[in-house]
Design a protein around this motif. Sequence first.
Motif, short mmCIF file in Angstrom:
data_model
loop_
_atom_site.label_atom_id
_atom_site.label_comp_id
_atom_site.label_asym_id
_atom_site.label_seq_id
_atom_site.Cartn_x
_atom_site.Cartn_y
_atom_site.Cartn_z
N ARG A 76 -3.75 7.32 -3.46
CA ARG A 76 -3.54 6.00 -2.85
C ARG A 76 -3.37 4.96 -3.95
O ARG A 76 -4.16 4.92 -4.90
CB ARG A 76 -4.72 5.61 -1.96
CG ARG A 76 -4.86 6.43 -0.69
CD ARG A 76 -5.94 5.82 0.20
NE ARG A 76 -7.21 5.68 -0.49
CZ ARG A 76 -8.21 4.91 -0.06
NH1 ARG A 76 -8.08 4.21 1.04
NH2 ARG A 76 -9.35 4.85 -0.75
N LYS A 127 0.86 -1.18 0.00
CA LYS A 127 0.00 0.00 0.00
C LYS A 127 0.90 1.23 0.00
O LYS A 127 1.90 1.28 0.72
CB LYS A 127 -0.89 -0.01 1.24
CG LYS A 127 -1.79 1.20 1.38
CD LYS A 127 -2.60 1.12 2.67
CE LYS A 127 -3.46 2.36 2.86
NZ LYS A 127 -4.26 2.29 4.11
N ASP A 162 -13.46 -2.03 -4.33
CA ASP A 162 -13.04 -0.69 -3.95
C ASP A 162 -13.79 -0.20 -2.71
O ASP A 162 -14.46 -0.98 -2.02
CB ASP A 162 -13.20 0.28 -5.13
CG ASP A 162 -14.66 0.52 -5.50
OD1 ASP A 162 -15.56 0.06 -4.77
OD2 ASP A 162 -14.90 1.17 -6.53
N ASP A 163 -13.71 1.11 -2.43
CA ASP A 163 -14.34 1.66 -1.22
C ASP A 163 -15.83 1.38 -1.17
O ASP A 163 -16.41 1.20 -0.08
CB ASP A 163 -14.12 3.17 -1.17
CG ASP A 163 -12.65 3.54 -0.99
OD1 ASP A 163 -11.86 2.63 -0.69
OD2 ASP A 163 -12.30 4.71 -1.15
N SER A 204 -9.50 -0.71 -1.60
CA SER A 204 -9.43 -0.73 -0.14
C SER A 204 -10.05 -1.95 0.50
O SER A 204 -9.70 -2.32 1.63
CB SER A 204 -10.09 0.53 0.42
OG SER A 204 -11.46 0.58 0.02
N ASN A 205 -11.00 -2.59 -0.17
CA ASN A 205 -11.70 -3.72 0.46
C ASN A 205 -11.17 -5.09 0.03
O ASN A 205 -11.84 -6.10 0.22
CB ASN A 205 -13.21 -3.61 0.19
CG ASN A 205 -13.87 -2.63 1.15
OD1 ASN A 205 -13.73 -2.74 2.36
ND2 ASN A 205 -14.56 -1.63 0.60
#
Length: 820
Positions: A499, A488, A608-609, A552-553
């Motif tokens: 990010r 990351k 994703d988010d 992110s997930n």
Amino acid sequence: MEQVQLQLQFKVVALLFFSILTFKSSAQYTPPDGDYLLNCGSSASNTTPSSEDNRDFLPDQSALSTRKHNSVVGDANSPTLYAAARVFTDSSSYEFDINGTKTHMVRLHFLPLTTALSTAVFNVSANDEFNLLSNFSATNTTTPVKKEYLITVDAEKLRICFTPIYGLAFVSAIEVFSIPDDIIQSSEPTVVGQTDLNFSVSSQALETLYRINVGGSKVTLSSDSMWRTWTPDDGYLASGDTSHQNTFTNRINYNSPGGEKIAPDSVYDTCRSMSSENSNITWAFEASGHATHLVRLHFCDITSLTLADLSFNVYINDEIAHQDLEPWKFVERIATPFYIDFTADSRRLSSRGKWLIRVRIGRPTTTSRNMKGILNGLEIFKLVPASVQHKCYKKPSRLMVSCIVGGSALLSAASLLLFLLYRRRNRLKSKESATPAANSDVSQLTVRSVATNMNLELHITLSQIKSATKNFDESLVIGAGGFGKVYKGVLKDSGPQTRVAIKRASQRSKQGFPEFETEIHVLSGIRHRHLVSLIGYCQEHSEMILVYEFMSNGTLRDHLYNSDLPSLSWKQRLEMCIGSARGLQYLHSGLAHPIIHRDVKSSNILLDDNFTAKVSDFGLSRVVGPSLTETHVSTGVKGTFGYFDPEYVRTRQLTTKSDVYSFGVILLEVLCARPVIRTGLPSEEINLADWAMSWQKQGLLGRTIDPRLVGEINPNSLRMFGQIAEKCLEEYGADRPTMADVVWNLEYALKLQETEMAREPFEDSTNCATELPLPPAIGRWNSISSVVMSHQDDSSIARDTKSESTASQVFSQIISSEGR
């Protein structure tokens, strides 16, 4: 008369003396603890293979440790060695009594006598410790395939196990016998390059790749005391070689009794020498990619009057392996053999992308005199580190498949490079065409070369990468795979911070430059809401790094099993399946030339988010084309165990329907929340696809679902979902739906889930789903096909959002329980 008799007697004595010398040099080796020579599947009392090999091979029944699930193909009564074969339908093994810790020669012979054997894919292991053959297939051959290994076993028995992966397993003949201790050195070999050995070579299995008689002719089985074949080196010499071939007619002086077992006289009494002091001799051998090899070089100075006349450098893969090699440091007189062992990794040294091991001898470095070098023989072995991956276990009923056939990877890499060269010549010159605008022709895929990208916005410097990852801080590692670790990071530039996920190739990665380049070529020219976006890449200082948008997930798999993450609802799971299916649909039909992903699996679907599903990891992808008539790619089998398309395995022809099959496996993962292969279960449950489909065919798929979903799934939605998965997993690609069909039907399953239905009490149990009327069979109505297909070519989030609303309008027509 007396003179004639004397001449005759002299000839007889000379002939007898020559025969004695010949017998001494070629006397066959007798293993101290006996040998095992098996004609597998034969019932003949003994079999002599050929005029070159007069050993007696015996029937194999006494060595079989498993009596069930094996049979014979061919003529068991024939005296010919390859007239029959032993065939296994389940994991089966041979056991051989051996005397403790010794190194044994193991040779396996294969000749497919039937179509079923030529398409068989199987593993072979030794003592559940060494994986001798993984996903092996003896295809397209009418001559025997022989595999040879040197194995050191610390046990009283040697067990060789055959495990079918696709179809059957078989073997035609087996040889097992102990070899002299001198053949495997107790001291460790010289390490060349950056090979990182964390194990002892003497404790590994060695697979023989090459055995070369340098400067001489072929050495047949009957001329070698260990029944080995030595091949002439002519075909491995670099072009333009001007070396000399030398022959020796006097006696070879071995350092110890039995020294000819290391290599026979026929190897040591010939050599190749440098034609001049400033010349060099180079040999090149194709080898396994990302593997460690033992390279043994045989020397015997038969060209000099004194040992001090030779001094030369030895290079392996263009690195100095031995500097100023002088025979007098190893032996005390000329014509005395010795050998030196080296370990080295194969390198991608060929212009066609092949993995090679290159050996070269050249002038010395430090000596002031002009001196020459020689080489008599060469052997290359592949190290097979100890592993228990392929234990001898009972095969599931239809464990369909997983075969990465050795050697095919080289062909695949070559094909890929040829295609990329073609694309480079025909790529669009306009920089703007790399990312199509919302109103542009999104069916055009722009593939740009890495060399071009080096000067464009996709290139990210190594210093930026290190800054983003705090110099690859281990605390930032969020995953790892065959390519390497994923970090990351945060890219800091003139704009807002971004990010990112940074994938860094490992030095010992199983993947390499072709996968790295393919990922850039595929992702640099396309954008889609359900495909992970490539931010950039870095190729500096031997680093291969890819930078993606940060998801992110994590992976879809992370949210299904083997983690503490909250459970996903059935609606969420359906939406993720639809999203990833749309991404694959775009690859298959939204571009000028279809792209086949080739590694579709739940760990390659990222979230994703907002839990939007996106397909990732395009390192194994292939493009169908550029010919409009092409529907498949002929290639070696690559992918992940448990997801392989059985038709692809059989035919080696990759199609878009191969991705469809893999996606069908993902659908079952989503429903059942368990790994695709789960050992330790009863055989019928090990393979997820086999197990779930057995219940689906009985109309009882509800018995397989994730316990956390019980009572949540609308029975009609479940039945539609089961039909989709079943069609995706059809054995033949022609019977499977397209990804466009899959998207439509998954959207239908979602609508059925969202539809409010009056339920009878029994309907709360999804196990009773079959009692309800079936929804429409898989497929699409022509009247709405064009509407649903209108969103397959979207290249931006804006267009994709619009298409989703269009799809909702279509489904407004099917809000009743009966559907349309």
